[in-house]
Structures are given as C-alpha cells and as structure tokens.
Motif scaffolding. Structure first.
Motif, short mmCIF file in Angstrom:
data_model
loop_
_atom_site.label_atom_id
_atom_site.label_comp_id
_atom_site.label_asym_id
_atom_site.label_seq_id
_atom_site.Cartn_x
_atom_site.Cartn_y
_atom_site.Cartn_z
N ILE A 76 41.83 24.84 33.21
CA ILE A 76 42.35 23.91 34.21
C ILE A 76 43.37 24.56 35.15
N SER A 77 44.36 25.21 34.60
CA SER A 77 45.43 25.75 35.45
C SER A 77 45.13 27.18 35.91
N MET A 78 45.68 27.52 37.06
CA MET A 78 45.55 28.89 37.58
C MET A 78 46.45 29.80 36.75
N GLN A 79 45.96 31.00 36.48
CA GLN A 79 46.72 32.00 35.73
C GLN A 79 46.78 33.26 36.57
N PHE A 80 47.64 34.18 36.16
CA PHE A 80 47.84 35.40 36.92
C PHE A 80 47.95 36.59 35.97
N VAL A 81 47.26 37.67 36.32
CA VAL A 81 47.37 38.94 35.60
C VAL A 81 47.67 40.02 36.63
N PRO A 82 48.81 40.71 36.50
CA PRO A 82 49.12 41.78 37.45
C PRO A 82 48.19 42.98 37.25
N TRP A 83 48.04 43.77 38.30
CA TRP A 83 47.17 44.95 38.22
C TRP A 83 47.61 45.90 37.11
N THR A 84 48.89 45.94 36.80
CA THR A 84 49.40 46.87 35.78
C THR A 84 48.87 46.54 34.38
N LYS A 85 48.43 45.31 34.16
CA LYS A 85 47.90 44.93 32.85
C LYS A 85 46.39 45.07 32.74
N ILE A 86 45.74 45.44 33.84
CA ILE A 86 44.28 45.62 33.84
C ILE A 86 43.98 47.10 33.69
N GLY A 87 43.17 47.44 32.69
CA GLY A 87 42.84 48.83 32.44
C GLY A 87 41.58 49.30 33.13
N ARG A 88 40.60 48.41 33.25
CA ARG A 88 39.32 48.81 33.83
C ARG A 88 38.67 47.62 34.53
N VAL A 89 38.01 47.91 35.62
CA VAL A 89 37.16 46.94 36.30
C VAL A 89 35.75 47.52 36.28
N SER A 90 34.83 46.79 35.66
CA SER A 90 33.44 47.25 35.63
C SER A 90 32.57 46.18 36.29
#
Length: 189
Positions: A76-90
């Motif tokens: 339901i609610s919008m969430q946020f993850v900063p780029w520093t917490k993302i290790g990989r984009v596939s």
C-alpha cells in the motif's frame, strides 16, 4: 543535478500479482476451516506451498527511480531504498528488472519489476531497460558500485531459458496448488 525520474514496473502487472497473492491467501484460509476430520498431510503440504508461492509474489514492485534511489510500492505505502543499499541490478530484455539488495531479510532481498505482459517477454530481449540506460547516462553518485548485468550468460538462448523458468515456476506452482486443493476438497466429501 537534474531531478529526472525513471518508471519501474507497471501498475497493472503489480495489481495482478497482488490479486493473485490475495486469492491464494483466501483459498488457504478456507481450507483451514475445520471440516470435522483430522488435519491431513496434504493440507499441510498445500499450506506450505501457498506460503512459498505468496512469498515469491511478494517481490513484485512498481514505482520510479531518481538520483537518490528507488521509490517503490510493494503493497500500500510507498517505500524508498537508496542506491547505496542496492548491490546489483539485473534484467531480461527491456521489460523485466531485478534489484538485489546488499542486506536485509532473506525473503525481501530481491525486488522484481515487470513493465509489460508475459506475452511480450521475448520482444526486445537484447535491449536494456530504460533504468539501466538512465543509470549509465545520469550516473548518480550514490549509485557508484552497483553491478549492472543482464540475467544469465551472454547468449540469447540462455537468457530466454532463464526468463521461461522465471515464468514457469509460478505457473507450475499454481497448477500443483490447484491440483492439491481439488484433491483435498474431493477427499473432504
């Protein structure tokens, strides 16, 4: 710095996955209602299967990315993850994205976004998603160190197989779940 935003996933696909998850949960609860018989092993297997299938559908998101990170909606609610917490984009083609988090809950370390129907999964499989092109051009400073890589190896055939498996696993799981539900329902009399 420009404040450009890049769309991730689609509301329609996300809604279909949430509906599927809700339906699976409701059907599972219906089978928990006591029927006057002891708790059969098939029912326990159905409940475990439902949990695994619902957990698989939990990773589906939609939202947008900007220079700060990924803003997404899982429920339901919008969430946020900063780029520093993302290790990989596939990704697979221009439609399917996966964000792999560096840390966190085991069941929630991967977030998947699909921007089109499964019928068009094999269109533009060599094309990168808009987010990947944006990351390569905009180069947000917080996104340094994120690994960008397509699913599977570099051959088109192996990428197609990965995508087919990613789709077949939930379809086969749903078919087995329906078969178990019919079996248990018919055994109840």
């Amino acid at each position: 710095m420009s404040q450009s935003k890049v769309a991730i996933g689609s509301v329609g696909y996300w809604g279909a996955m949430r509906f599927s998850q809700f339906f699976i949960t409701c059907v599972s609860v219906l089978f928990l209602i006591p029927g006057g018989r002891p708790f059969p092993w098939r029912l326990a297997l159905i409940l475990v299967w439902c949990f695994l299938f619902a957990a698989y559908l939990d990773s589906c998101i939609y939202g947008f990315a900007d220079e700060e990170g990924v803003h997404f909606r899982r429920y339901i609610s919008m969430q946020f993850v900063p780029w520093t917490k993302i290790g990989r984009v596939s990704w697979f083609g221009s439609n399917i994205l996966s964000f792999h988090l560096r840390a966190g809950n085991l069941l929630r370390r991967e977030m998947n976004a699909n921007s089109s129907s499964s019928r068009s999964i094999f269109y533009n499989i060599e094309e990168e998603p808009e987010l990947v092109r944006w990351l390569l051009v905009a180069k947000p400073s917080a996104a340094d160190g994120i690994e960008l890589r397509p699913w599977g190896t570099e051959t088109i055939a192996s990428r197609k197989m990965d995508a087919v498996l990613k789709i077949l696993v939930p379809v086969i799981s749903a078919a087995i779940l329906i078969w178990f539900l019919i079996t248990v329902y018919s055994a109840r009399g």
